[in-house]
Design an enzyme around this catalytic site. Sequence first.
Site, PDB file in Angstrom:
ATOM      1  N   HIS A 183      -0.822   7.362   3.565  1.00 56.39           N
ATOM      2  CA  HIS A 183       0.021   7.044   4.035  1.00 56.39           C
ATOM      3  C   HIS A 183       1.078   8.249   3.598  1.00 56.39           C
ATOM      4  O   HIS A 183       1.235   8.549   2.238  1.00 56.39           O
ATOM      5  CB  HIS A 183       0.637   5.806   3.309  1.00 56.39           C
ATOM      6  CG  HIS A 183      -0.431   4.703   3.497  1.00 56.39           C
ATOM      7  ND1 HIS A 183      -0.449   3.918   4.601  1.00 56.39           N
ATOM      8  CD2 HIS A 183      -1.169   4.119   2.668  1.00 56.39           C
ATOM      9  CE1 HIS A 183      -1.358   2.940   4.422  1.00 56.39           C
ATOM     10  NE2 HIS A 183      -1.720   3.246   3.297  1.00 56.39           N
TER      11      HIS A 183
ATOM     12  N   ALA B 100       0.675  -1.379  -0.011  1.00 57.61           N
ATOM     13  CA  ALA B 100      -0.013   0.090  -0.018  1.00 57.61           C
ATOM     14  C   ALA B 100       0.931   1.259  -0.204  1.00 57.61           C
ATOM     15  O   ALA B 100       0.374   2.442  -0.161  1.00 57.61           O
ATOM     16  CB  ALA B 100      -0.833  -0.091   1.143  1.00 57.61           C
TER      17      ALA B 100
ATOM     18  N   ASN C 147       1.749  -4.115   7.873  1.00 57.36           N
ATOM     19  CA  ASN C 147       2.383  -4.400   6.692  1.00 57.36           C
ATOM     20  C   ASN C 147       3.100  -3.165   6.065  1.00 57.36           C
ATOM     21  O   ASN C 147       4.169  -3.192   5.673  1.00 57.36           O
ATOM     22  CB  ASN C 147       1.317  -4.806   5.524  1.00 57.36           C
ATOM     23  CG  ASN C 147       0.957  -6.150   5.723  1.00 57.36           C
ATOM     24  OD1 ASN C 147       1.594  -7.060   6.113  1.00 57.36           O
ATOM     25  ND2 ASN C 147      -0.377  -6.406   6.052  1.00 57.36           N
TER      26      ASN C 147
HETATM   27  N1  LIG Z   1       1.743  -5.027   1.980  1.00 56.07           N
HETATM   28  C1  LIG Z   1       0.796  -4.480   2.212  1.00 56.07           C
HETATM   29  O1  LIG Z   1       0.666  -3.262   2.128  1.00 56.07           O
HETATM   30  C2  LIG Z   1      -0.725  -5.000   2.286  1.00 56.07           C
HETATM   31  C3  LIG Z   1      -1.790  -4.506   2.267  1.00 56.07           C
HETATM   32  C4  LIG Z   1      -2.832  -5.119   2.437  1.00 56.07           C
HETATM   33  C5  LIG Z   1      -2.757  -6.597   2.573  1.00 56.07           C
HETATM   34  N2  LIG Z   1      -1.781  -7.038   3.049  1.00 56.07           N
HETATM   35  C6  LIG Z   1      -1.772  -8.597   3.202  1.00 56.07           C
HETATM   36  O2  LIG Z   1      -2.284  -9.250   2.090  1.00 56.07           O
HETATM   37  C7  LIG Z   1      -3.266 -10.310   2.913  1.00 56.07           C
HETATM   38  C8  LIG Z   1      -4.474 -10.715   2.085  1.00 56.07           C
HETATM   39  O3  LIG Z   1      -5.156  -9.692   2.073  1.00 56.07           O
HETATM   40  P1  LIG Z   1      -6.923  -9.665   1.415  1.00 56.07           P
HETATM   41  O4  LIG Z   1      -7.445  -8.394   1.141  1.00 56.07           O
HETATM   42  O5  LIG Z   1      -6.809 -10.763   0.324  1.00 56.07           O
HETATM   43  O6  LIG Z   1      -7.330 -10.648   2.674  1.00 56.07           O
HETATM   44  P2  LIG Z   1      -8.789 -11.421   2.773  1.00 56.07           P
HETATM   45  O7  LIG Z   1      -9.136 -11.525   4.150  1.00 56.07           O
HETATM   46  O8  LIG Z   1      -9.752 -10.974   1.865  1.00 56.07           O
HETATM   47  O9  LIG Z   1      -8.442 -12.848   2.201  1.00 56.07           O
HETATM   48  C9  LIG Z   1      -7.246 -13.555   2.796  1.00 56.07           C
HETATM   49  C10 LIG Z   1      -7.464 -15.020   2.591  1.00 56.07           C
HETATM   50  O10 LIG Z   1      -6.486 -15.833   2.953  1.00 56.07           O
HETATM   51  C11 LIG Z   1      -6.985 -17.240   3.595  1.00 56.07           C
HETATM   52  N3  LIG Z   1      -5.949 -17.611   4.569  1.00 56.07           N
HETATM   53  C12 LIG Z   1      -5.138 -17.250   5.635  1.00 56.07           C
HETATM   54  N4  LIG Z   1      -4.295 -17.832   6.067  1.00 56.07           N
HETATM   55  C13 LIG Z   1      -4.145 -18.947   5.282  1.00 56.07           C
HETATM   56  C14 LIG Z   1      -3.291 -20.093   4.975  1.00 56.07           C
HETATM   57  N5  LIG Z   1      -2.488 -20.217   5.961  1.00 56.07           N
HETATM   58  N6  LIG Z   1      -3.532 -20.947   4.031  1.00 56.07           N
HETATM   59  C15 LIG Z   1      -4.589 -20.576   3.100  1.00 56.07           C
HETATM   60  N7  LIG Z   1      -5.387 -19.647   3.091  1.00 56.07           N
HETATM   61  C16 LIG Z   1      -5.126 -18.791   4.074  1.00 56.07           C
HETATM   62  C17 LIG Z   1      -8.059 -16.731   4.590  1.00 56.07           C
HETATM   63  O11 LIG Z   1      -9.044 -17.762   4.712  1.00 56.07           O
HETATM   64  C18 LIG Z   1      -8.809 -15.369   3.258  1.00 56.07           C
HETATM   65  O12 LIG Z   1      -9.668 -16.146   2.610  1.00 56.07           O
HETATM   66  C19 LIG Z   1      -3.617  -9.664   4.110  1.00 56.07           C
HETATM   67  O13 LIG Z   1      -3.956 -10.623   5.314  1.00 56.07           O
HETATM   68  C20 LIG Z   1      -2.475  -8.881   4.591  1.00 56.07           C
HETATM   69  O14 LIG Z   1      -1.580  -9.484   5.501  1.00 56.07           O
HETATM   70  C21 LIG Z   1      -0.771  -6.563   2.731  1.00 56.07           C
END
Ligand SMILES: NC(=O)c1ccc[n+]([C@@H]2O[C@H](COP(=O)([O-])OP(=O)(O)OC[C@H]3O[C@@H](n4cnc5c(N)ncnc54)[C@H](O)[C@@H]3O)[C@@H](O)[C@H]2O)c1
Length: 265
Positions: free
Chosen positions: A218, A122, A188
């Site tokens: 941000h 992000a 993150n």
């Molecule tokens: N770097 C960044 O700036 C940034 C920004 C936003 C999100 N993220 C990361 O990206 C991830 C995903 O975001 P999203 O919007 O898709 O979230 P989301 O909640 O829509 O989807 C995440 C999915 O992953 C599944 N999951 C969790 N752990 C798992 C595992 N060990 N094995 C298989 N499936 C698993 C969950 O059940 C869920 O369906 C977030 O959890 C966050 O940590 C990073």
Amino acid sequence: MNLPTIASIGFGAMARALQDGLARNSDSLRLSGALVRSATNQEATTNFTLWQSAQELIAAKPDLVVECAGHSAVREVVPKLLEAGIDVIIASVGALADSQTRDRIDRAAQTGKARATVVSGAIGGLDVLRAAALAGLDEVTYVGRKPPPAWKGTPAEHLLDLDALREPTEFFNGDAASAAAEYPKNANVTAAVALAGLGFDRTRVRLVADPHQQTNSHELEAIGAFGRFRIILDNNPLPENPKTSWLAALSAEQAVFRHFTNLEL
Ligand SMILES: NC(=O)c1ccc[n+]([C@@H]2O[C@H](COP(=O)([O-])OP(=O)(O)OC[C@H]3O[C@@H](n4cnc5c(N)ncnc54)[C@H](O)[C@@H]3O)[C@@H](O)[C@H]2O)c1
């Protein structure tokens, strides 16, 4: 021509946005499947595989896996893939705030002769920060500004009356290590900034609840031998998950393109 096999860990909002983005923007790259916790028939199609264990995913020999799941997946699944020689792009950068997890990922990548890459997510300007750090940085400050409801479910709730706020109010001012620990939902971005620049102890973090703010903003400022830079992002959310910035999903897609390109621009 055989298309590369690209898989995701998780099939939530970000992985779906990645799937759509690759389908829209590339003729040669597509998401082949996902490692999920429980598979439903609606998600499985003839061209899309759902794996239910890291072992099954490893057996499919993907060329690249994009972690879009959460911090626990970085700790529990990513090292196994790297040890098996599979390159991984990590979206849940906040998991790397923990030095033991960083070491584990590093060792696993060395063992498997694989590469782990983190997305910028992000936030932007991390290329500048990494380059500037080579000549020495004096100060790096990250300011996270969100509308008050976006801070619900965090310790901010106990520090402020979020529903009654009329003016922008800072409720955290400290180092990135404390910020990542106390505000894991923001971890993150905090971790991405700390890892690119001055590290967790020397990166300053300020968190603000701002009733005038419509989006998650941000702001990153760095001062060092290179000079000074300041960047502000006002991110729109992903329609499927308002907690995730659209830019974070786009940065995962861009990391996939970079992985397969011969000329990185
Ligand atoms: N770097 C960044 O700036 C940034 C920004 C936003 C999100 N993220 C990361 O990206 C991830 C995903 O975001 P999203 O919007 O898709 O979230 P989301 O909640 O829509 O989807 C995440 C999915 O992953 C599944 N999951 C969790 N752990 C798992 C595992 N060990 N094995 C298989 N499936 C698993 C969950 O059940 C869920 O369906 C977030 O959890 C966050 O940590 C990073």
